[in-house]
Design an enzyme around this catalytic site. Structure first.
Site, PDB file in Angstrom:
ATOM      1  N   HIS A 171       0.952  -1.229  -0.180  1.00  0.00           N
ATOM      2  CA  HIS A 171       0.152  -0.065  -0.241  1.00  0.00           C
ATOM      3  C   HIS A 171       0.958   1.285   0.026  1.00  0.00           C
ATOM      4  O   HIS A 171       0.836   2.241  -0.820  1.00  0.00           O
ATOM      5  CB  HIS A 171      -0.810  -0.053   1.488  1.00  0.00           C
ATOM      6  CG  HIS A 171      -1.468   1.184   1.503  1.00  0.00           C
ATOM      7  ND1 HIS A 171      -2.417   1.853   0.718  1.00  0.00           N
ATOM      8  CD2 HIS A 171      -1.421   2.047   2.639  1.00  0.00           C
ATOM      9  CE1 HIS A 171      -2.822   3.079   1.125  1.00  0.00           C
ATOM     10  NE2 HIS A 171      -2.318   3.352   2.270  1.00  0.00           N
ATOM     11  N   HIS A 239      -1.209   6.807  15.035  1.00  0.00           N
ATOM     12  CA  HIS A 239      -0.242   6.512  13.739  1.00  0.00           C
ATOM     13  C   HIS A 239       0.484   7.405  12.878  1.00  0.00           C
ATOM     14  O   HIS A 239       1.806   7.045  12.624  1.00  0.00           O
ATOM     15  CB  HIS A 239      -0.674   5.102  13.057  1.00  0.00           C
ATOM     16  CG  HIS A 239      -1.611   5.618  11.924  1.00  0.00           C
ATOM     17  ND1 HIS A 239      -2.958   6.097  11.740  1.00  0.00           N
ATOM     18  CD2 HIS A 239      -1.380   6.069  10.625  1.00  0.00           C
ATOM     19  CE1 HIS A 239      -3.562   6.360  10.929  1.00  0.00           C
ATOM     20  NE2 HIS A 239      -2.496   6.254   9.879  1.00  0.00           N
ATOM     21  N   GLN A 388     -15.868  -2.500   9.350  1.00  0.00           N
ATOM     22  CA  GLN A 388     -16.389  -2.504  10.545  1.00  0.00           C
ATOM     23  C   GLN A 388     -17.474  -3.849  10.662  1.00  0.00           C
ATOM     24  O   GLN A 388     -18.422  -3.961  11.242  1.00  0.00           O
ATOM     25  CB  GLN A 388     -17.529  -1.343  10.458  1.00  0.00           C
ATOM     26  CG  GLN A 388     -16.897  -0.179  10.411  1.00  0.00           C
ATOM     27  CD  GLN A 388     -15.905   0.367  11.913  1.00  0.00           C
ATOM     28  OE1 GLN A 388     -15.947  -0.548  12.737  1.00  0.00           O
ATOM     29  NE2 GLN A 388     -15.056   1.279  11.407  1.00  0.00           N
TER      30      GLN A 388
END
Length: 642
Positions: A171, A239, A388
């Site tokens: 990514h 993060h 989710q």
């Protein structure tokens, strides 16, 4: 005796006045001058590449039809080490005319210097063959970046979607590539923006390093583990901030400072990279406001306000449209097997920088508004169906619980051999770089008696003996889900209902999850923060209202769900927890749904409540037997032709 000033060949310009190549002065942050307009000197830049020294860039520039520009630059002492930092405004000061000639010269210089770097070619499953700048390759080939190979992009979702096995590593490469593509596209389309090779490289590095700070199972670590392990720091340790700390550690521990200087990147450029990842530091923002009246309300020091649009490429704080999302939409949909309706390549082709309220912003063509709505709809779909997911979320909760129980007993060596607990590794990047998804296996297969409880929880995950979701619903209309400790209040009420039922289930047996679903800006429509342009006047920013697009677009852009889980898996406990859930919903007048993400669906009627309608009428059975053959052969045997 001081050296005699040399008069420039251009009228009225001497060596130390308007000519921008004689002295390199790094001014204090925020003095409003673009870094690319600062004067330069040979002493300011360490040699970019040995290959660069063996090639006469000015000679190549002359051969490309810009002999006049090459001659002027040579007279001003511009060498191979400096040529790729020449800007249009500097050529203007050197009296190169007209504007079109200056822009073509800059474009030619960029092509010449780009060709000198040895780019590495990678084959990416999403973007195809992509080029990576040699400095980015040096960053990739470090332990701190290679660590991302061992951190799952979607965390616990991998336990639900077998294809979601991709990691933060690929990514990050994809975001690096798209960041370079969008920046280069803007530079090509609008040369007057003054985007330099250095700007492009800084944006690429920011895209490459934006996720360096992720912990085990990505967002699980900073969203679930750290807030419980370190409640006082739950709003500080994110993060993004950890990515900046890891970036600094990566550069220092691998002696890459010289590599950055080799490609002309200064301390200010490194600040620019870090600001793209985590935003401006508060003390810098305060200093800017006091020391620079002209830069009031401009919080960044890496780039001045005239290049503020560059901060919208990797992590767009204005409206959420950035290359980070473009990559993970495409990559996650591909690996999850979910259709992606958003086309980021088309969006990139229509990107344009315009001045909006005295700030330069990245805008899009008016006809692309539907594509952008598709982008945010894709985000919502991914959250509902994957990020989710009720099972994926509870698995992350179980792993978090196991890590919390192991926190006191598992340590990782950090700086100078100091042992750090799992929750303390974020204070020491030497220790944190060793913390990856592998920590789950370390706990699972350990023989330490102190880790017995943690092992038992992780073994339940392995055997799919998960905490069960007994129901989910939307919150009561008059409730404030964002209220502090709202989930704890729901749990208190739920446990009270269980107690009144005579259940043995206690507070520790129940888990409450609050799920937030939106378009990326809470309850706001992100498209309201985007500006567009039309074909007739591509220089005028306009606002496109939702009612101008379609009547089928959502009225609300955020909703919440409350999920109720029971840790005990025996039938009696699950029945009691389910009954308590139904009573809670009745008390608060909430819809009773199943364990899906659509709690407002009407539940199927049971046999008892359906009455005579619960059975199929005999006539229907006969009709069904006549019109629904069991096999194709039976169907063919009944075909009759007149």
């Amino acid at each position: 005796m001081p050296p005699k000033k040399r008069k420039s060949t251009r009228k009225g310009v001497d060596e130390d006045s308007a000519v921008p190549f004689k002295k390199y002065v790094v001014k204090p942050s925020g003095e409003g001058e673009s870094q690319d307009d600062l004067p330069l000197s040979q002493d300011s830049v360490v040699s970019m590449d040995r290959d660069l020294l063996s090639i006469d860039c000015l000679k190549l520039l002359a051969e490309k039809g810009f002999a006049d520009v090459a001659k002027v630059l040579q007279e001003e002492g511009v060498t191979n080490e400096l040529i790729d930092r020449v800007t249009e405004s500097q050529l203007k000061d050197l009296e190169i005319k007209p504007l079109g000639r200056r822009l073509e010269a800059i474009k030619c210089i960029q092509k010449i210097t780009e060709g000198l770097y040895g780019y590495k070619i990678l084959n990416d499953p999403i973007h195809g063959h992509i080029e990576i700048h040699p400095l980015c390759v040096r960053i990739v080939d470090t332990p701190q970046f290679q660590r991302l190979r061992s951190i799952k992009q979607l965390g616990g979702t991998y336990f639900v979607y077998p294809g979601a096995a991709h990691n933060r590593f690929e990514h990050s490469l994809g975001v690096c590539y798209l960041a370079g593509q969008l920046t280069s596209t803007l530079r090509k389309r609008q040369p007057d923006l003054g985007i330099s090779n250095t700007d492009v490289l800084c944006v690429q590095i920011a895209g490459l390093c934006h996720d360096l700070g992720h912990g085990p199972l990505s967002h699980m670590f900073d969203n679930k583990f750290l807030p419980v392990a370190r409640p006082k720091d739950k709003d500080k340790i994110k993060h993004e901030a950890l990515s900046v700390k890891m970036f600094d550690h990566l550069v220092s521990s691998n002696n890459l400072l010289g590599e950055f200087e080799k490609y002309g990147l200064t301390e200010q450029d490194r600040t620019f990279i870090k600001e793209q990842i985590a935003g401006p530091r508060k003390h810098i923002q305060k200093a800017l406001h006091t020391s620079c009246p002209t830069c009031k309300n401009w919080p960044y020091s890496g780039r001045s306000k005239d290049k503020g649009f560059l901060y919208e490429i990797v992590a767009n704080k204005r409206n959420g449209i950035d290359v980070d999302k473009w990559d993970y939409f495409a990559r996650d949909c591909h690996m999850l097997g979910i259709k992606n309706n958003f086309d980021h390549t088309r969006c990139m082709k229509y990107a344009r920088v315009l001045k909006v309220d005295n700030e330069l912003q990245i805008c899009s063509r008016d006809k692309e508004v539907g594509n952008l709505y598709d982008m945010f709809h894709t985000r919502n779909t991914l959250h509902r169906r994957a990020y989710q997911h009720s099972v994926g979320n509870i698995i992350e909760t179980m792993i978090t619980e196991a890590m919390l129980k192991a926190d006191e007993f598992m340590t990782i060596p950090g700086t100078n051999g100091k042992m750090r607990k799992l929750s303390e590794t974020v204070d020491d990047m030497e220790a944190y770089q060793k913390l990856t998804d592998f920590i789950v296996e370390q706990i699972l297969w350990s023989t330490d008696e102190k880790l017995k409880e943690s092992r038992e929880i992780l073994m339940r995950v392995q055997r799919r003996q998960l905490f069960k979701c007994v129901g989910n619903t939307r919150p009561p209309k008059d409730s404030d889900v964002k209220e502090k400790d709202y989930d704890e209040k729901v749990k208190d009420n739920f446990v009270e209902i269980l107690k009144n039922m005579g259940s043995r289930l206690g507070r520790d047996d129940i888990i409450i999850h609050l799920v937030f679903l939106d378009y990326g800006m809470k309850d706001k429509n992100p498209i309201d923060h985007v500006r567009f342009y039309n074909k007739k006047d591509p220089t005028a920013p306009i606002h496109v209202r939702k009612d101008q697009v379609s009547d089928l677009l959502p009225e609300k852009f955020a909703e919440q769900l409350i999920r109720f889980y029971c840790k005990k898996a025996d039938e009696a406990s699950l029945q009691q927890a389910t009954e308590a859930f139904n009573r809670w919903c009745q008390q608060h007048q909430c819809s009773v749904g199943d364990d899906s993400l659509m709690p407002d669906m009407t539940p199927l009627k049971s046999d008892a409540s359906a009455g005579s309608c619960s059975t199929t009428p005999e006539s229907s059975k006969i009709l069904d037997s006549q019109n629904t053959p069991g096999t194709a052969s039976k169907f063919k045997s009944r075909l009759k032709f007149d």
